[in-house]
Scaffold this motif. Sequence first.
Motif, PDB file in Angstrom:
ATOM      1  N   ALA A  52       0.811  -1.223   0.000  1.00  7.42           N
ATOM      2  CA  ALA A  52       0.000   0.000   0.000  1.00  7.42           C
ATOM      3  C   ALA A  52       0.838   1.264   0.000  1.00  7.42           C
ATOM      4  CB  ALA A  52      -0.923   0.007   1.221  1.00  7.42           C
ATOM      5  N   ARG A 197      -4.899  -3.136   2.199  1.00  7.77           N
ATOM      6  CA  ARG A 197      -4.304  -2.172   1.258  1.00  7.77           C
ATOM      7  C   ARG A 197      -5.261  -1.019   0.980  1.00  7.77           C
ATOM      8  NH1 ARG A 197      -2.371  -6.888  -1.404  1.00  7.77           N
ATOM      9  NH2 ARG A 197      -4.153  -6.803  -2.810  1.00  7.77           N
ATOM     10  N   ASP A 198      -6.545  -1.328   0.827  1.00  5.29           N
ATOM     11  CA  ASP A 198      -7.525  -0.283   0.546  1.00  5.29           C
ATOM     12  C   ASP A 198      -7.635   0.714   1.695  1.00  5.29           C
ATOM     13  OD1 ASP A 198      -8.050  -1.505  -1.853  1.00  5.29           O
ATOM     14  OD2 ASP A 198      -9.872  -2.509  -1.171  1.00  5.29           O
ATOM     15  N   GLY A 201      -3.546   2.392   2.064  1.00  2.00           N
ATOM     16  CA  GLY A 201      -2.975   3.150   0.950  1.00  2.00           C
ATOM     17  C   GLY A 201      -3.366   4.616   0.934  1.00  2.00           C
TER      18      GLY A 201
END
Length: 210
Positions: A52, A197-198, A201
Amino acid sequence: MIGTADELEVPTPHGPARVVLAVPAAVAGLLVLGHGAGGGIEAPDLLAAVGAAPGDVAVARVLQPYRVAGRRAPAPAAQLDEAWAAVLAELTRRFPGVPQVHGGRSSGARVACRGAVAADPAPAGVLALAFPLLAPARKDGTRADRSPEIDAVDAARIPVLAVSGDRDPFGVPPVAAHREVVVLRGDHSLRAKGPIRDAVGPWLAALFAR
């Protein structure tokens, strides 16, 4: 992120720490991550955080000296903190003037939180993956409260992103003035790389862009 990978051995007061360092061609930031008590730097949530990171951010994954020595039982908190500080000093020497975000999973998140208030330079933020709000139960059934460790970071006005599983038996940190909390489906292991990651990031991108 895309870049070269290197492995460093950093002396600490409690033996060498191992740092796996990924460095992009141009470095605009540094993300430093620590591991859980009995685990290592290949934990799914740590790898998701690496993935990320913005493309111009170097990422250092830190293996504590007790794990380098092959032990699974964690060292005392004071030793973890001293080793972490030694690694941060070396990374700051290598990346002078570069903004840093400190973090980790579980025990590593606790170390990052404890170290953030005293770190020089102070980190731009702290990423707390699976922060264990409550300790394992004692024989009498009571559980030590670890919230002061993460609350101290909020009190220092250092931004925190806490990512926890909704079934984490060690609890989930509450939202605070300088703390965002993302609760994902899962337990303490936080294996859902995509959702992690969403969550991580955009937070990292916004933090390093400041």
